[in-house]
Scaffold this motif. Structure first.
Motif, short mmCIF file in Angstrom:
data_model
loop_
_atom_site.label_atom_id
_atom_site.label_comp_id
_atom_site.label_asym_id
_atom_site.label_seq_id
_atom_site.Cartn_x
_atom_site.Cartn_y
_atom_site.Cartn_z
N LEU A 59 0.81 -1.21 0.00
CA LEU A 59 0.00 0.00 0.00
C LEU A 59 0.85 1.27 0.00
O LEU A 59 0.56 2.22 -0.71
CB LEU A 59 -0.94 0.01 1.21
CG LEU A 59 -2.04 -1.05 1.22
CD1 LEU A 59 -2.87 -0.95 2.49
CD2 LEU A 59 -2.93 -0.91 0.00
N TRP A 60 1.88 1.32 0.84
CA TRP A 60 2.73 2.51 0.86
C TRP A 60 4.12 2.14 1.38
O TRP A 60 4.31 1.13 2.04
CB TRP A 60 2.13 3.62 1.71
CG TRP A 60 2.05 3.34 3.18
CD1 TRP A 60 3.04 3.39 4.11
CD2 TRP A 60 0.86 2.94 3.90
NE1 TRP A 60 2.57 3.06 5.35
CE2 TRP A 60 1.23 2.79 5.26
CE3 TRP A 60 -0.47 2.73 3.54
CZ2 TRP A 60 0.33 2.41 6.24
CZ3 TRP A 60 -1.37 2.36 4.52
CH2 TRP A 60 -0.97 2.21 5.86
N ALA A 65 -7.64 -2.40 0.10
CA ALA A 65 -6.56 -1.65 -0.55
C ALA A 65 -7.11 -0.51 -1.39
O ALA A 65 -6.59 0.61 -1.39
CB ALA A 65 -5.71 -2.59 -1.39
N LYS A 71 -6.32 3.54 -0.59
CA LYS A 71 -5.59 4.37 -1.54
C LYS A 71 -6.37 5.60 -1.98
O LYS A 71 -5.81 6.50 -2.61
CB LYS A 71 -5.19 3.54 -2.76
CG LYS A 71 -4.13 2.48 -2.46
CD LYS A 71 -3.82 1.64 -3.69
CE LYS A 71 -2.75 0.61 -3.41
NZ LYS A 71 -2.45 -0.24 -4.57
N GLU A 72 -7.68 5.64 -1.72
CA GLU A 72 -8.49 6.78 -2.15
C GLU A 72 -8.23 8.01 -1.28
O GLU A 72 -7.92 7.90 -0.11
CB GLU A 72 -9.98 6.40 -2.09
CG GLU A 72 -10.37 5.41 -3.17
CD GLU A 72 -11.87 5.11 -3.15
OE1 GLU A 72 -12.57 5.64 -2.25
OE2 GLU A 72 -12.32 4.36 -4.02
#
Length: 278
Positions: free
Chosen positions: A150-151, A273, A277-278
């Motif tokens: 994700l990051w 996920a 991410k939004e």
């Protein structure tokens, strides 16, 4: 050839999905010999090996891959039959959050998921090896699980918001040499700063120890010490400031969702996920 029984097949699916006989036993609340015996029985009935053993866990053979593709839909369908026949069926979703990951970035995605999928019954567990979804750094993902990144993030120093160094742009090891530390023994990156300081002849850190990063932030805010934490922890506690640290080797990690190799877990991980991410 006799019809294959569902219980050995269920144990086989768990071993395939977790990559371990012992974890399959945990998931099914049975002994490890019971799972091993069930898989051996299947191998005798099918005339070939389903797994090869290695130091890294189970390696599925072509016969095992074929059996999983053929059996997984039917076994999953039958295993959930009693749940589907109830007036208000609920499906358990076991979630694990590693101690060095804060749950707050996942809170909104989880809330949206529960509103959208009312048949789910989320529950948190304290063992990564039996969960369906794990919020973890990639290096801490359970063996046999898939990982959805994700990051990526680096590390900095967490200080009380009112600390004299809280407004500094960046910090050096010498700036914090005399500060007591909040120890994070569960974090694979926890010793990096300590090693740098030891190499410079600085005294060893002293202070409290924590069991997870939320507790770390609470202890820092209470003025009991500072801590080396992921930079994304900044803003997660009103009493804590997080500042970058210079003159040390750069340390980074990738955070995401680890999930069991099941249809449900894969779908849930993808949905979470997308929300995160939004």
């Amino acid at each position: 050839m006799a019809m294959l029984e569902i219980t050995p097949l269920r144990y086989f699916l768990s071993a395939y999905e977790t990559g371990s006989i012992s974890r399959a036993a945990q998931v099914n609340a049975v002994s490890q010999p019971s799972v091993s015996a069930a898989i051996q029985r299947l191998e005798r009935e099918l005339g070939g090996s389903l797994f090869l053993r290695s130091r890294r866990g189970l390696v599925t053979t072509p016969l095992g891959e074929q059996l999983y593709r053929e059996a997984a839909p039917s076994v999953t369908h039958l295993a959930d039959l009693s749940t589907r026949l109830r007036p208000h069926p609920r499906q358990r979703l076991r979630i694990y959050c590693h101690p060095d990951v804060l749950l707050s970035p996942f809170s909104v995605p989880l809330q949206a998921l529960v509103r959208r999928r009312q048949e789910l019954l989320p529950e948190f567990c304290d063992q990564a090896e039996v969960c369906d979804i794990a919020c973890v750094a990639e290096s801490c993902a359970p063996s046999g699980y898939a990982f959805l990144p994700l990051w990526e993030e680096g590390y900095g120093v967490a200080l009380p918001a009112g600390h004299r160094l809280a407004q500094a742009g960046v910090l050096r090891p010498e700036d914090i040499a005399a500060e007591p530390r909040i120890h994070r023994p569960y974090c694979p990156k926890a010793d990096v700063l300590h090693e740098v300081e030891a190499g410079r002849g600085m005294p060893p850190p002293h202070g409290a120890a924590a069991v997870n990063d939320q507790q770390v932030l609470d202890l820092v805010a209470a003025g009991l010490g500072i801590a080396l934490v992921p930079l994304r922890h900044a803003g997660c506690h009103p009493g804590v400031a997080v500042r970058p640290l210079t003159e040390v080797p750069e340390v980074r990690r990738t955070v995401g969702l680890a999930y069991r190799k099941t249809v449900l877990a894969r779908e849930i991980a993808a949905e979470l996920a997308a929300e995160a991410k939004e």
